[in-house]
Design an enzyme around this catalytic site. Structure first.
Site, PDB file in Angstrom:
ATOM      1  N   HIS A  34       3.079   1.503  -2.722  1.00  0.00           N
ATOM      2  CA  HIS A  34       2.454   1.804  -4.760  1.00  0.00           C
ATOM      3  C   HIS A  34       3.015   3.439  -5.106  1.00  0.00           C
ATOM      4  CE1 HIS A  34       0.284  -1.722  -5.506  1.00  0.00           C
ATOM      5  NE2 HIS A  34       0.274  -1.516  -4.688  1.00  0.00           N
ATOM      6  N   ASN A 107      -3.056  -5.741  -8.903  1.00  0.00           N
ATOM      7  CA  ASN A 107      -1.900  -6.611  -9.252  1.00  0.00           C
ATOM      8  C   ASN A 107      -0.980  -7.152 -10.597  1.00  0.00           C
ATOM      9  OD1 ASN A 107      -0.970  -4.952  -7.071  1.00  0.00           O
ATOM     10  ND2 ASN A 107      -2.300  -5.975  -5.325  1.00  0.00           N
ATOM     11  N   TYR A 317      -9.067   4.290  -0.221  1.00  0.00           N
ATOM     12  CA  TYR A 317      -7.935   5.203  -1.558  1.00  0.00           C
ATOM     13  C   TYR A 317      -8.794   6.510  -2.073  1.00  0.00           C
ATOM     14  CZ  TYR A 317      -5.540   1.041  -2.738  1.00  0.00           C
ATOM     15  OH  TYR A 317      -4.912  -0.507  -3.253  1.00  0.00           O
TER      16      TYR A 317
END
Length: 464
Positions: A34, A107, A317
């Protein structure tokens, strides 16, 4: 500052040294995935009260507004790559709620390629560059997918028309994973998020996307900025599917398997509210590049599910942001909650503000420091089984991929097959092609047969 008109430059010119030293450090590591993205500020407004299902205040009270920031992105490419490549798009939302931040990191697809977090680094390696040639490697891509049949549903989605959205404004968004909602009485349900674009879903053909990539690789980034700048604010309607807790044990697909969807007939969409983007960032680096999202950033009333991929992301993350931005990335304005934060984290690189001042810095303590809120503890859930490397019970990777293929009209099926054939032609080993074709065939015989014909490999199908 130099010695005379010809120099040399003096080391005492501290302004020159500071400018050059800062320039060398202007970039932070780009995201591993990303990396290329665009973002905007906006708000979420509740249109239907959800207090029967969750105590999360941002979803309770018709008309309630919560400020937010959204980042859209491609997945595989570098920060300078083209916007119009065939790739999933990230759809990450940071809600600045009165109870703290809530990040919904999804997404533009309701599913994903894999369902086990330990496979994620390997999957992303196949989407990146060959370590010798530094070129994209179709052989690695299809080798991995052919050996990971759970990817078939997402591959079919990606290679179909929705694989290249016309703009970020003209695509839907999904939480993808299953989450748990808990109400004030402690009653829980499973939930999936769906953001439906009010602009309508529009996509690009392979040919148009390639042309735009050559002429304006920042096409989606520019489109989003210009739309907001002219007052054409993009909006999405948020819907959820809600599943009673007990249904998870009897549903025909494992509801925590992110390679599967829940039928809308079984669990209809329920409208929650409206997301609107109405303000562009003032500074791309400060707001878009440093924005840090994590599915572990939750508020009371919203909890994880046993989804194996989600469980891995809960760690990965936040850890990526600690490496990429720093241990105190949550203190940056774009990431800092609007609500006051009370905890005992101190110090670390770039600690901002008062760093806790002279207040108490440990727990438990006798000095009226922040205390845990027992009413916001994660709701209890049963666990069972032996600790081992245990996969999901179901190995049916083909039914839903076949259903998706059969939902397409004849022209879309034709485009899907041609896209797959073109993508597979560069693969260097025939055994990889044959293995993948057999997956398509198991999803739908017509699907597999047409791909095989396009590759000249019909003889390797049953009755070939």
């Amino acid at each position: 500052m130099t010695a005379g008109s010809r120099g040399p430059t003096l080391i005492q010119d501290v302004h020159l040294l500071e400018k050059l030293a800062h320039f060398n450090r202007e970039r932070i590591p780009e995201r591993v995935v990303h990396a290329k993205g665009a973002g905007a500020h906006g708000y979420f407004e509740v249109t239907q009260d959800m207090s029967a299902y969750t105590k999360a205040k941002l979803f309770n009270g018709v008309g309630k507004r919560t400020p937010l920031f959204v980042r859209f992105s491609t997945v595989a490419g570098e920060s300078g790559s083209a916007d119009t490549v065939r790739d999933p798009r990230g759809f990450a939302v940071k809600f600045y709620t009165e109870e703290g931040n809530y990040d919904l990191v999804g997404n533009n697809t309701p599913i994903f390629f894999i369902r086990d977090a330990i496979k994620f680094p390997d999957f992303i390696h196949t989407q990146k560059r060959h370590p010798q040639t530094h070129l994209k490697n179709p052989t690695a891509v299809w080798d991995f997918w052919s050996l990971s049949p759970e990817s078939l549903h997402q591959v079919t989605y990606l290679m179909g028309d929705r694989g290249i959205p016309a703009t970020y404004r003209h695509m839907d968004g999904f939480g993808s994973h299953t989450f748990k909602w808990v109400n004030a009485a402690g009653e829980a349900v499973w939930v999936k998020y769906h953001f439906k674009t009010e602009q309508g879903v529009q996509n690009l053909t392979e040919e148009v996307a390639a042309k735009i990539a050559g002429e304006n690789p920042d096409y989606h980034t520019e489109d989003l900025f210009n739309a907001i700048d002219r007052g054409d604010f993009p909006a999405w309607r948020l819907y959820v599917q809600i599943m009673p807790i007990a249904d998870a044990d009897t549903y025909r697909f494992d509801p925590f398997d992110v390679t599967k969807v829940w039928s809308h007939k079984d669990y209809p969409l329920i409208e929650v509210g409206r997301l609107v983007l109405d303000r562009n960032p003032d500074n791309y680096f400060a707001e878009v590049e440093q924005a840090a999202f994590s599915p572990g950033t939750l508020v009371p009333g919203i909890e994880p599910s046993p989804d194996k991929m989600l469980q891995g992301r809960l760690f990965a993350y936040a850890d990526a942001h600690r490496y990429r931005v720093g241990a105190n990335h949550q203190q940056l304005p774009i990431n800092r909650p609007k609500a006051e934060v009370h905890h005992y984290q101190r110090d670390g690189a770039m600690a901002g503000g008062s760093n806790g001042g002279s207040g108490v810095y440990y727990e438990p303590n006798s000095f009226e420091g922040p205390k845990e809120s027992p009413e916001h503890r994660t709701s209890p859930f049963p666990v069972s089984g032996q600790a081992a490397s245990v996969a999901y019970d179901s190995d049916d990777h083909f039914t839903q991929a076949g259903d998706l293929y059969r939902l397409m009209d004849a022209e879309e099926q034709e485009r899907l097959v041609q896209t797959i054939v073109n993508a597979m032609k560069p693969v260097e080993r025939e055994d990889i092609l044959i293995r993948q074709i057999q997956h398509f065939y198991k999803a739908d015989p017509d699907y597999g047969r047409r791909v095989a014909q396009g590759l000249g490999l019909e003889q390797h199908l049953p009755n070939g």
